[in-house]
Design a protein around this motif. Structure first.
Motif: not given
Lengths: 206, 234
Positions: A115-117, A119, A121, A139, A141, A143, B2, B42, B120, B164, B193-195, B219
């Motif tokens: 999975r992108v991006p 993201i 820390f 941090y 972020t 791809s 996260r 964060e 993003q 994103g 397929f993304i975060p 994520s």
């Protein structure tokens, strides 16, 4: 001492400006290379978001590529943050028909993640420095990036100090640093107190 | 994984509803930010609970006040209806904008923001309710209105347009502090397929660890009620 930030269209300069102010640096946003004429530029700071192709094109169209090369030739300092780091590279799979500035002799590839991006820390470690290594979390972020084994990255970036984070066992480049070129994939201005400390380190000599 | 705090606000007060309803005032935003800074959070999401519902104008001054206090990623959510608003927020310090209600009319804002700022910079808030037979329905305007688009199509469309990230909120678990909806997490991960970030009902570190163990592809998680309870705000 002034840091000049090329203002290339839409980007979040506010976060970087706030961080520079917090650290006590003066800076100037420049909408055109002409604004640098006759000024004593200590460092150029490239930051931005968005597509590699779009940014590279804009840097060239607005004449910033010549300014950056000339500044480096005069032993100036160039700092790149995130997309600002990426456009210093030769190319990116994000925009195969557009060349980067080619100052960092490497290309960017899509990150090997399901999975992108990517993201968040990430623990980032200095790989080839004689100094005591402290693990910091910064941090990210992104791809696209530069990655490989540590020996592969050593071979590519012999003349730099560099940091990496790990992604499914692979080392992804977090930053490279020499006197003239200090480029980070992560966002020190969004990485809390450790990020501010890191930004101060990146700005040493400025 | 996260760990993100989701701060719901109305005017300059932090509020918290249950199942996305109600706006019980908890504290001032300044007080809440000071508390979360002490926890070394964060990432932050600031969600305006009434902007979309009452078509209120986005308060840029408030956003700058918030981002000036934090050297962390701050995402803005609630009432973002145009590229112009998204651009203003991003160029004034927001890490990304999170949209939902505007997608009931058009998905264009996703591709418009992605084209200029990259994927993003734009995330989607998915307000979801899973029925007993596993069917998921998606809502907007704090769970009051139902998206016409079939949920599978909605999730596919936002990704195809270039979003994103997806932040999925379980309407039934929101603010209830009764544990997460594990089936909903599985549902969204199967279709993306993304975060993805999950929010709703998480009450302690043990549940966070369970989510991380069961869903390593997730994520992140976003929380509010459990932090507020720990601090004595709730």
């Amino acid at each position: 001492m002034t840091i000049y930030i090329p203002e290339i269209g839409a980007a979040n300069y506010t976060s970087v400006e706030r961080a520079l102010t917090e650290l006590g640096y003066s800076y100037s946003l420049c909408s055109s290379p002409k604004e640098l004429n006759g000024s004593n530029c200590d460092a150029l700071l490239l930051c931005g978001v968005g597509n590699f192709g779009h940014l590279s094109r804009e840097f060239r169209l607005q004449g910033w590529d010549q300014v950056i090369r000339s500044h480096l030739h005069s032993n100036g300092i160039v700092i790149g943050i995130c997309a600002g780091f990426q456009i210093l590279c030769e190319r990116s799979e994000e925009a195969n028909d557009e060349a980067g500035l080619g100052i960092i002799k490497c290309g960017l590839k899509r990150l090997p993640s399901s999975r992108v991006p990517v993201i968040g820390f990430k623990e980032t470690i200095l790989q080839n420095s004689q100094s005591i290594q402290k693990i910091n979390k910064f941090y990210y972020t992104h791809s696209f990036g530069i990655y490989g084994t540590v020996p592969e990255l050593h071979a590519l970036f012999q003349q730099y100090e560099f940091e990496t984070y790990t992604l499914d066992g692979i080392h992804v480049l977090g930053s490279i640093s020499s006197y003239n070129i200090r480029a980070v994939q992560y966002h020190p201005e969004k990485s809390g107190l450790d990020g501010l400390k890191k930004l101060k380190t990146i700005l040493w000599g400025v | 994984m996260r760990k993100i705090v989701r701060i719901e606000f109305k005017d300059e007060s932090v509020v918290k509803g249950r199942r996305l309803e109600g706006v019980r005032k908890i504290s001032s935003v300044d007080q809440m930010i000071a508390y979360y800074k002490s926890l070394e959070i964060e990432e932050y999401i600031f969600h305006n609970v009434v902007a979309s519902l009452y078509s209120k104008k986005i308060d840029l001054k408030f956003m700058k006040k918030v981002t000036n206090k934090l050297f962390h990623p701050v995402s803005m959510s609630g009432g973002i209806k145009s590229f112009h608003t998204a651009e203003q927020l991003i160029t004034n310090g927001a890490e990304k904008v999170i949209v939902n209600s505007v997608l009931s009319e058009s998905f264009e804002i996703i591709s418009d923001v992605e084209r200029v700022f990259g994927s993003q910079a734009i995330a989607i808030q998915v307000e979801a309710r899973m029925s007993s037979n596993g069917e998921v329905t998606l809502y907007y305007n704090s769970g009051r209105e139902r998206h016409k688009c079939v949920s599978d199509c909605f999730v596919r469309e936002v990704q195809d347009r270039g979003a994103g990230e997806i932040v999925i909120i379980s309407i039934d678990k929101d603010g209830m502090n009764s544990g997460p909806d594990m089936s909903l997490i599985e549902w969204i991960l199967d279709r993306t397929f993304i975060p993805c970030v999950y929010g709703g009902g998480i009450k302690n570190a043990s549940e966070l660890a369970m989510i991380e163990r069961e869903f390593p592809e997730l994520s992140g998680v976003c929380c509010a009620t459990n932090y507020m309870k720990q601090a004595g705000f709730l």
